[in-house]
Structures are given as structure tokens and as C-alpha cells.
Design an enzyme around this catalytic site. Sequence first.
Site, PDB file in Angstrom:
ATOM      1  CG  ASP A 149      -7.003  -4.989   6.044  1.00 55.99           C
ATOM      2  OD1 ASP A 149      -6.505  -4.856   7.178  1.00 55.99           O
ATOM      3  OD2 ASP A 149      -7.644  -4.093   5.459  1.00 55.99           O
ATOM      4  CG  ASN A 187      -0.221  -0.060   2.498  1.00 56.14           C
ATOM      5  OD1 ASN A 187       0.524   0.842   2.839  1.00 56.14           O
ATOM      6  ND2 ASN A 187      -0.406  -1.162   3.248  1.00 56.14           N
ATOM      7  CE  LYS A 224      -7.824  -2.325  14.398  1.00 52.59           C
ATOM      8  NZ  LYS A 224      -7.020  -3.209  13.567  1.00 52.59           N
ATOM      9  CG  PHE A 255      -1.764   5.815  13.865  1.00 53.67           C
ATOM     10  CD1 PHE A 255      -1.099   5.720  15.075  1.00 53.67           C
ATOM     11  CD2 PHE A 255      -1.638   6.983  13.120  1.00 53.67           C
ATOM     12  CE1 PHE A 255      -0.311   6.773  15.540  1.00 53.67           C
ATOM     13  CE2 PHE A 255      -0.850   8.040  13.570  1.00 53.67           C
ATOM     14  CZ  PHE A 255      -0.186   7.938  14.785  1.00 53.67           C
ATOM     15  N   PRO A 299      -3.114 -11.660  10.607  1.00 52.83           N
ATOM     16  CG  PRO A 299      -1.186 -12.211  11.790  1.00 52.83           C
ATOM     17  CD  PRO A 299      -1.798 -12.283  10.427  1.00 52.83           C
ATOM     18  CG  ASP A 300      -5.872  -6.232  14.255  1.00 49.80           C
ATOM     19  OD1 ASP A 300      -4.965  -5.622  14.863  1.00 49.80           O
ATOM     20  OD2 ASP A 300      -6.846  -5.655  13.729  1.00 49.80           O
ATOM     21  CB  ILE A 301       0.154  -6.683  14.765  1.00 48.67           C
ATOM     22  CG1 ILE A 301       0.524  -7.505  13.527  1.00 48.67           C
ATOM     23  CG2 ILE A 301       1.314  -6.584  15.735  1.00 48.67           C
ATOM     24  CD1 ILE A 301       1.543  -6.838  12.612  1.00 48.67           C
TER      25      ILE A 301
HETATM   26  O1  C5P Z   1      -8.154  -2.372  11.003  1.00 55.58           O
HETATM   27  P1  C5P Z   1      -7.238  -1.287  10.552  1.00 55.58           P
HETATM   28  O2  C5P Z   1      -6.176  -1.767   9.598  1.00 55.58           O
HETATM   29  O3  C5P Z   1      -7.910  -0.064  10.054  1.00 55.58           O
HETATM   30  O4  C5P Z   1      -6.504  -0.847  11.900  1.00 55.58           O
HETATM   31  C1  C5P Z   1      -5.489   0.075  11.938  1.00 55.58           C
HETATM   32  C2  C5P Z   1      -4.667  -0.081  13.200  1.00 55.58           C
HETATM   33  O5  C5P Z   1      -4.444  -1.442  13.513  1.00 55.58           O
HETATM   34  C3  C5P Z   1      -3.284   0.503  13.031  1.00 55.58           C
HETATM   35  O6  C5P Z   1      -2.825   0.906  14.307  1.00 55.58           O
HETATM   36  C4  C5P Z   1      -2.514  -0.684  12.489  1.00 55.58           C
HETATM   37  O7  C5P Z   1      -1.118  -0.554  12.717  1.00 55.58           O
HETATM   38  C5  C5P Z   1      -3.090  -1.825  13.275  1.00 55.58           C
HETATM   39  N1  C5P Z   1      -3.139  -3.107  12.559  1.00 55.58           N
HETATM   40  C6  C5P Z   1      -2.358  -4.149  12.971  1.00 55.58           C
HETATM   41  N2  C5P Z   1      -2.412  -5.350  12.318  1.00 55.58           N
HETATM   42  C7  C5P Z   1      -3.242  -5.538  11.283  1.00 55.58           C
HETATM   43  C8  C5P Z   1      -4.047  -4.477  10.846  1.00 55.58           C
HETATM   44  C9  C5P Z   1      -3.969  -3.276  11.490  1.00 55.58           C
HETATM   45  O8  C5P Z   1      -1.583  -3.981  13.923  1.00 55.58           O
HETATM   46  N3  C5P Z   1      -3.287  -6.693  10.674  1.00 55.58           N
END
Ligand code: C5P
Length: 410
Positions: free
Chosen positions: A282, A213, A350, A332, A310-312
Site C-alpha cells: 500500500d 509482505n 475498486k 482479489f 498507486p492502485d493498479i
Molecule cells: O486494496 P487492496 O490492496 O486490499 O486491494 C486488493 C486488490 O487490488 C488486489 O486485486 C490487488 O492486486 C489490487 N491492488 C492493486 N494495486 C494496489 C493495491 C491493490 O492492483 N496498489
Amino acid sequence: MNDLAGKHIVLGLTGGIACYKSAELCRALIKEGATVQVVMTEGAEHFITPVTMQALSNRTVYHSQWDAREANNMAHINLSREADAILIAPASADFMAKLLHGRADDLLSLMCLARPIESVPLLIAPAMNREMWAHPATQRNVVQLQSDGAQVLGVGVGEQACGEVGDGRMLEPAELLQELVAFFQPKVLKGQRVLVSAGPTYEAIDPVRGVTNLSSGKMGFAVARAAREAGAEVTLVAGPVALATPRGVQRIDVRSALQMQHAVQAEAGEASVFIATAAVADWRPASMAEQKIKKDGSGQPPTLSFVENPDILASLAQSTRARSGALLCVGFAAESEALQANAQAKRLRKGVPLLVGNIGPATFGQDDNALLLVDEQGTRELARSDKLSLARQLVCEIARHLKTDFFQKT
Ligand code: C5P
């Protein structure tokens, strides 16, 4: 930016070939808004002329303690009382040894000894041959100077004027400028260990293509710099970006979301704050083709299937340390519309105490941004500004959150 506006810096030069860099440093300090008074030792004048330094600083240079320009004939007192900081760059091995003993047989050493220790900081940028730097005497002197209240800024590594390679070069003017600017920032994160994720991730489709991106990493790098300026120990986990590492920040380069997750998890145990600025992809291709996917002439594009990354941030925010208040997680959100509603919803989803909203297309790759801070209390706008200024404001907000009862360190 004018990070040194209103600051008066006494720039001391001692004998060393690195004096040629001090001309550039002088310009950089002035460009950043400082006024600069140059003081040179006799040794320094063998390497660069006072004329050069006068022209660049727009002030006559001082070098003698017998300078009759001062009505009271006390240049060492007058110059040191006016200074917000004294920066010795380059500081030779001999000058450091001299300072250490409190000797004062030339104007610069006399002025350093006469400075009010509590109100006029002394910063030292050593420059010498690698053997001189490594010598136990010099290393002893560094330790002693530090315990006498000076800040020794460290040295660069690389090729030296003598032809040898190693430690001992003077830091570059831009690095010294960053150190001085950092020195004047309030130390609101002193004692904290801050982990920052930044930049995009790159999810490989095959060995030559991938999904990524437009995140430039600039906001995350600014946050890492601001946290370090505020006194924190900072680790920056960076996706693929072409940005210089902020001074004093430990950087770990990664490419994919899984690598980023691995690095963040490995570092999070030590951290007290996690700031997730990264634009993590994503989805990633379900598998990476081992060879380049070629056109087969049929006109049919390949079918790609994706799996969710995974959502870190969310998983760290769920961790025991975050829930017990030992790790403050800050997220963010890059949105393209309805910033407030989306950011508020994302904060809850989150599970983070503080979420920073911005409009993605208006910030990706730009040098400035506008932020919306969302926490339990409500929302607060940080008006459009350069990313470093915004990062400094965000760092103050994080420090405020750390002070609340819940986040008192256990
Ligand atoms: O869900 P979204 O991508 O909009 O969320 C943004 C926030 O979540 C940011 O702080 C981003 O660094 C974190 N994030 C993450 N891992 C992901 C997706 C987003 O840590 N897979």
C-alpha cells in the site's frame, strides 16, 4: 492431484537418447492418475529396454505389428481405439518424417495412421540434435504435421547429449506432463489475452532493506497456468517470488509497485482480461536512501516516511477499455476477518465486476485456499482446495462473465 484420472495414454517411444526421460515421464503420467500403454520402435529399444517401461507402466510393452497377443492380430487398431491420447516422446526426426508421409511399416507409425483422427489426439515431443531440428526439412515437417491435426509440443533449449548447445532437446517430463494435462482442460478462454499480476512487491528503504509482505505468488501463478490451460494467451507480471513459470506463459519480473504498474499498463492495451492477484504494498518509502542506513549509536531509530502507492487495479478498472467492456478486471481481496462484507465493499470501491475474497493469513504461502466470489449477482463460495483447482474454477467463472452482454468483445 489426479489431473489425468480416467485417461488412457499410449506413450510411444522412438529412437533417441531422450528415451531415458520417457521412463520418468511414464511414472509421472501414472502418478497423475493415467493408465499408460507403452509402444516402442526398434530404434527406441536400443536406448532403453522394454523391461524398464513394462515395470513402470505395469503393462507389457508392444513393439511389433505381428504381436500374437492380440486375438485379431490388429494391435494397431486395438491400441489406438482404447487411447484418450497418443503421446510420442521422444519423436525422432525420422519418425516425424515417416508420420508425415503416412508410412506405416512398424507398429507405432501404423497405429498413428490408424487412429481415429477426430477422437484420438496425437501429441508429439520432438527430440534431436539442434542442426536436425533447425533443418528446413524438419521445420517443414512440423508445420505439415500440425496441419494434419497433430499437436507438436515444441522443444527445449540447452546442452545436448552430442555436446552441442541449442534447440532440439526433448521437453522435460514435468513440462510434458503439464502440456498433456493442459490439453485435456476445456478451452473456455480460447482467443482471450489474459494479464495476471502476482506475488508481493518489494519497496526499497535502502540498498539492503525493504518493505514487503508474505504473498508467495502461488495463487497468481495457478491462475496464470489455469488461464493458459483454458486456451488464453497469458502474460504474468510477477513480483519477487521463487516459483517456476507455468508452461506457455510469458513472464515479466518486477520488484516494486511502480514497476508493476508500469508493466501492467504496458501490457493492458492488448489484454481482454486483467486478474489482479498481486499483494501490492500500500505504501512505499518516500525516498530510497542511496547508501545503507546505519546505526549512529544514539539509540534513535531512523524516521521513515511513506507515500501511498498507486492502485493498479482501480486505475485500470477506471480506464476507457474497462468501462467499454473490452477489458474485464478481476480483483482479489486478502482479508483477515468479515470476508463477505469486506469483499463486497472492496468490489464497489475498486469498480470491478468480479472480486475474489480470501483470508490472507490462511492462504499466504499455502498450497490450498478457499475463495469467495463476489459479483453483481451475489456471492459464491469455492470450497477449500488446492490453488490450481480453485484457479480453474475461477477461470470458468471469468469465462461466464465474458459471455454476458456487457463483456461481449467489441
Ligand atoms: O486494496 P487492496 O490492496 O486490499 O486491494 C486488493 C486488490 O487490488 C488486489 O486485486 C490487488 O492486486 C489490487 N491492488 C492493486 N494495486 C494496489 C493495491 C491493490 O492492483 N496498489
